[in-house]
Design a protein around this motif. Structure first.
Motif, mmCIF file in Angstrom:
data_model
loop_
_atom_site.group_PDB
_atom_site.id
_atom_site.type_symbol
_atom_site.label_atom_id
_atom_site.label_comp_id
_atom_site.label_asym_id
_atom_site.label_seq_id
_atom_site.Cartn_x
_atom_site.Cartn_y
_atom_site.Cartn_z
ATOM 1 N N UNK A 1 48.504 39.763 47.685
ATOM 2 C CA UNK A 1 47.984 39.945 46.327
ATOM 3 C C UNK A 1 46.878 38.954 45.989
ATOM 4 N N UNK A 2 47.169 37.668 46.103
ATOM 5 C CA UNK A 2 46.214 36.666 45.630
ATOM 6 C C UNK A 2 44.994 36.528 46.535
ATOM 7 N N UNK A 3 45.178 36.531 47.847
ATOM 8 C CA UNK A 3 44.026 36.390 48.758
ATOM 9 C C UNK A 3 43.051 37.564 48.613
ATOM 10 N N UNK A 4 43.529 38.811 48.588
ATOM 11 C CA UNK A 4 42.584 39.917 48.373
ATOM 12 C C UNK A 4 41.895 39.856 47.006
ATOM 13 N N UNK B 1 36.674 38.452 43.929
ATOM 14 C CA UNK B 1 36.074 37.811 42.753
ATOM 15 C C UNK B 1 34.730 37.191 43.100
ATOM 16 N N UNK B 2 33.763 37.398 42.246
ATOM 17 C CA UNK B 2 32.442 36.790 42.417
ATOM 18 C C UNK B 2 32.273 35.708 41.353
ATOM 19 N N UNK B 3 33.119 34.672 41.456
ATOM 20 C CA UNK B 3 33.117 33.569 40.500
ATOM 21 C C UNK B 3 33.328 32.263 41.257
ATOM 22 N N UNK B 4 33.110 31.147 40.563
ATOM 23 C CA UNK B 4 33.396 29.857 41.179
ATOM 24 C C UNK B 4 34.910 29.683 41.317
ATOM 25 N N UNK B 5 35.331 29.053 42.375
ATOM 26 C CA UNK B 5 36.721 28.727 42.654
ATOM 27 C C UNK B 5 37.657 29.941 42.516
ATOM 28 N N UNK B 6 37.378 31.003 43.269
ATOM 29 C CA UNK B 6 38.173 32.232 43.123
ATOM 30 C C UNK B 6 39.643 32.062 43.484
ATOM 31 N N UNK C 1 41.343 33.751 32.572
ATOM 32 C CA UNK C 1 41.449 33.073 33.872
ATOM 33 C C UNK C 1 40.228 33.335 34.743
ATOM 34 N N UNK C 2 39.662 34.523 34.642
ATOM 35 C CA UNK C 2 38.554 34.908 35.511
ATOM 36 C C UNK C 2 37.170 34.567 34.964
ATOM 37 N N UNK C 3 37.068 34.265 33.683
ATOM 38 C CA UNK C 3 35.735 34.126 33.102
ATOM 39 C C UNK C 3 35.397 32.759 32.517
#
Length: 77
Positions: free
Chosen positions: A10-13, A18-23, A68-70
């Motif tokens: 789940x988390x690795x994929x 994600x195209x963000x810093x520290x994914x 969390x993602x933004x």
């Protein structure tokens, strides 16, 4: 075993997509939110969470996950 499964399946994929810093950190934070929800709702049966309707939970938890993602990582100024 659960940690290994969640990390690899789940988390690795999610982090890879994600195209963000520290994914990796962001994916782990989102995963921790979801695991907390599962524990409180289904295992502990914490009310009123346990009987809340799915649409309400999706709106509230979705906002947390989006955060969390933004949100920029690092100390606040």
């Amino acid at each position: 075993m659960l940690r290994e499964f969640l990390t690899t399946e789940a988390l690795a994929p999610l982090a890879a997509a994600l195209d963000v810093d520290n994914p990796g950190l962001r994916a782990s934070l989102a995963g921790s939110q979801l695991m907390g929800l599962v524990m409180a709702r289904y295992i502990i049966g914490m009310e009123p969470l346990a009987n809340a309707d799915r649409a309400t939970l999706a709106a509230l938890v979705g906002a947390c996950l989006q955060h969390c993602f933004t949100v920029p990582l690092g100390p606040r100024k």
